[in-house]
Design an enzyme around this catalytic site. Structure first.
Site, PDB file in Angstrom:
ATOM      1  N   ASP A 126      34.522  28.437  10.174  1.00  0.00           N
ATOM      2  CA  ASP A 126      34.824  27.402   9.191  1.00  0.00           C
ATOM      3  C   ASP A 126      33.547  26.629   8.886  1.00  0.00           C
ATOM      4  OD1 ASP A 126      34.502  25.678  11.319  1.00  0.00           O
ATOM      5  OD2 ASP A 126      36.628  25.281  11.559  1.00  0.00           O
ATOM      6  N   ASP A 156      44.825  31.019  11.365  1.00  0.00           N
ATOM      7  CA  ASP A 156      44.191  30.584  12.614  1.00  0.00           C
ATOM      8  C   ASP A 156      44.833  29.276  13.006  1.00  0.00           C
ATOM      9  OD1 ASP A 156      42.045  28.072  12.548  1.00  0.00           O
ATOM     10  OD2 ASP A 156      42.503  28.890  10.567  1.00  0.00           O
ATOM     11  N   CYS A 188      57.369  40.776  26.763  1.00  0.00           N
ATOM     12  CA  CYS A 188      55.915  40.721  26.635  1.00  0.00           C
ATOM     13  C   CYS A 188      55.241  41.559  27.709  1.00  0.00           C
ATOM     14  CB  CYS A 188      55.441  39.266  26.735  1.00  0.00           C
ATOM     15  SG  CYS A 188      53.659  39.056  26.545  1.00  0.00           S
ATOM     16  N   CYS A 223      51.894  41.134  28.612  1.00  0.00           N
ATOM     17  CA  CYS A 223      50.659  40.503  29.086  1.00  0.00           C
ATOM     18  C   CYS A 223      50.716  40.325  30.610  1.00  0.00           C
ATOM     19  CB  CYS A 223      50.446  39.164  28.390  1.00  0.00           C
ATOM     20  SG  CYS A 223      51.412  37.798  29.089  1.00  0.00           S
ATOM     21  N   CYS A 271      53.260  37.945  32.171  1.00  0.00           N
ATOM     22  CA  CYS A 271      54.662  38.376  32.140  1.00  0.00           C
ATOM     23  C   CYS A 271      54.929  39.596  33.014  1.00  0.00           C
ATOM     24  CB  CYS A 271      55.070  38.683  30.701  1.00  0.00           C
ATOM     25  SG  CYS A 271      55.044  37.219  29.620  1.00  0.00           S
ATOM     26  N   HIS A 325      49.075  34.738  27.484  1.00  0.00           N
ATOM     27  CA  HIS A 325      50.403  35.079  26.977  1.00  0.00           C
ATOM     28  C   HIS A 325      50.600  34.614  25.531  1.00  0.00           C
ATOM     29  CE1 HIS A 325      54.670  35.408  26.365  1.00  0.00           C
ATOM     30  NE2 HIS A 325      54.655  34.135  26.004  1.00  0.00           N
TER      31      HIS A 325
END
Length: 384
Positions: free
Chosen positions: A93, A267, A305, A307, A310, A336
């Site tokens: 940005d 974002d 999930c 990840c 998890c 996560h």
């Protein structure tokens, strides 16, 4: 690749779009959520961890990096990709939002902004030309025009003055940008919540010509319903063949609603900031992992999930880490949350390609509507 950054559409389903962004550092499938790496790092994550979530593009911040470690230093060290071990595309940005939020520490004029560093009080100057130069030194695949993020609420007169200044700065940003294969400059539509001003801004940007177009000045306090109302008329004003980026958005429901309206790129700090404050975004809704109800819960944080938080740990363990203020807790929850956001956008893309976007959006939202019984906020909960 030969030529500037480009975008190709693969499918549409209503206004929702699935496409591919072609950049100097690889291709990115859209809709895409970009984790925020403000100071050259996604907080609490290694680059390998970020990659493992499925993220292919991250965001860096001109304001923070120009102050520390310094844009010229980053350039001497090989650019932001090398510095942070991120081999995929990076969007930076322009610094405009951060500078405008400094209030008493900055002074704006028609040429740019003079401001004091929030770190040490040193004085700095940002103009469209300097912002573009900094982003070039950072080696951003996507450079953003320097603009003024119009505050909310604003009168039509205030919004018009702000937007027209940003359009002048957009033209100067375009002039300063150094064209390179696979790199691009995005213009930023402003105009607050006013349709005529958004249309004027879109016309000005289209006349200048950019590789992509962002919708700025939203998610600044107007609320989701008003944001969606503005997107309803603002998104169609932007060129269909170019990527559309809604800056600073947002929650999962924000993203679904914006994709429904034709936005491609997102974002937000929500998944990382929430991870650091004990909140998890899951297929069943938002969970506050500080709450005592999870102290003996041996189940997975989110059974859907894949990840590490998890698949390797229980809710009880994560709750313990958060309550004990062990740094692993925020790391696991950040991991996560970013994975959840990547899964969400991947599901939306697959649904668009198959012509079933609305059914998929409804299925995702239905799970949020039937979570485990809601728990009251813990007295120890930190506002995110």
């Amino acid at each position: 690749m030969n030529g500037p950054l480009s975008f190709s559409l693969s499918a549409t389903d209503g206004a929702a779009r699935a496409g591919t962004l072609h950049t100097a550092h690889g291709e990115v499938q859209t809709p895409v959520f970009m984790p925020v790496g403000t100071a050259g790092t996604v907080k609490a994550m290694t680059a390998d961890a970020v990659r493992s979530t499925g993220a292919r593009m991250v965001l860096g911040n001109t304001y923070h990096l120009m102050l520390r470690p310094g844009a010229e230093r980053v350039g001497r060290l090989g650019g932001l990709h090398r510095l942070m071990d991120w081999h995929g595309p990076i969007l930076t940005d322009s610094g405009g939002f951060q500078v405008m939020s400094l209030a008493g520490l900055r002074k704006m004029d028609a040429d740019g902004v003079t401001f004091q560093s929030h770190i040490d009080g040193s004085k700095h100057r940002l103009t469209p030309e300097r912002s573009i130069e900094i982003q070039h030194l950072l080696d951003a695949d996507v450079t953003m025009c320097f603009d003024e993020c119009t505050p909310f609420p604003a009168t039509p007169e205030e919004a018009a003055k702000s937007m027209r200044l940003s359009m002048k700065w957009a033209a100067r940003s375009r002039e300063a940008f150094v064209a390179r294969d696979g790199y691009g400059l995005f213009g930023i539509q402003q105009g607050s919540v006013f349709e005529d001003l958004r249309a004027e801004s879109a016309r000005a940007l289209t006349e200048i010509g950019f590789e992509g177009y962002a919708i700025g000045g939203l998610a600044v306090g107007e609320g989701q319903a008003e944001m969606f109302r503005v997107l309803d008329f603002s998104v169609p004003m932007l060129p269909r063949e170019k990527p559309r980026y809604l800056m600073g958005v947002g929650t999962p429901s924000d993203i679904i609603g914006a994709v429904r309206r034709g936005v491609d790129m997102f974002d937000c700090v929500i998944p990382t900031r929430s991870g650091r404050t004990g909140r998890a975004y899951t297929s069943r809704g938002v969970m506050n992992m500080r709450n005592a109800r999870y102290a003996d819960d041996a189940s997975s944080l989110d059974p859907e999930c894949d990840c590490p938080a998890c698949t390797r740990h229980s809710r009880a363990y994560i709750q313990h880490l958060i309550r004990a203020e062990e740094m692993l807790g925020p790391m696991l929850l950040t991991w996560h949350n970013i994975r959840y956001y990547q899964t969400l956008t991947a599901r939306l893309r697959a649904a668009i390609l198959e012509g079933r976007f609305e059914a998929e959006a409804a299925a995702i939202a239905a799970n949020w509507e039937t979570p485990a019984p809601a728990e009251p906020p813990s007295p120890e909960e930190t506002t995110s």
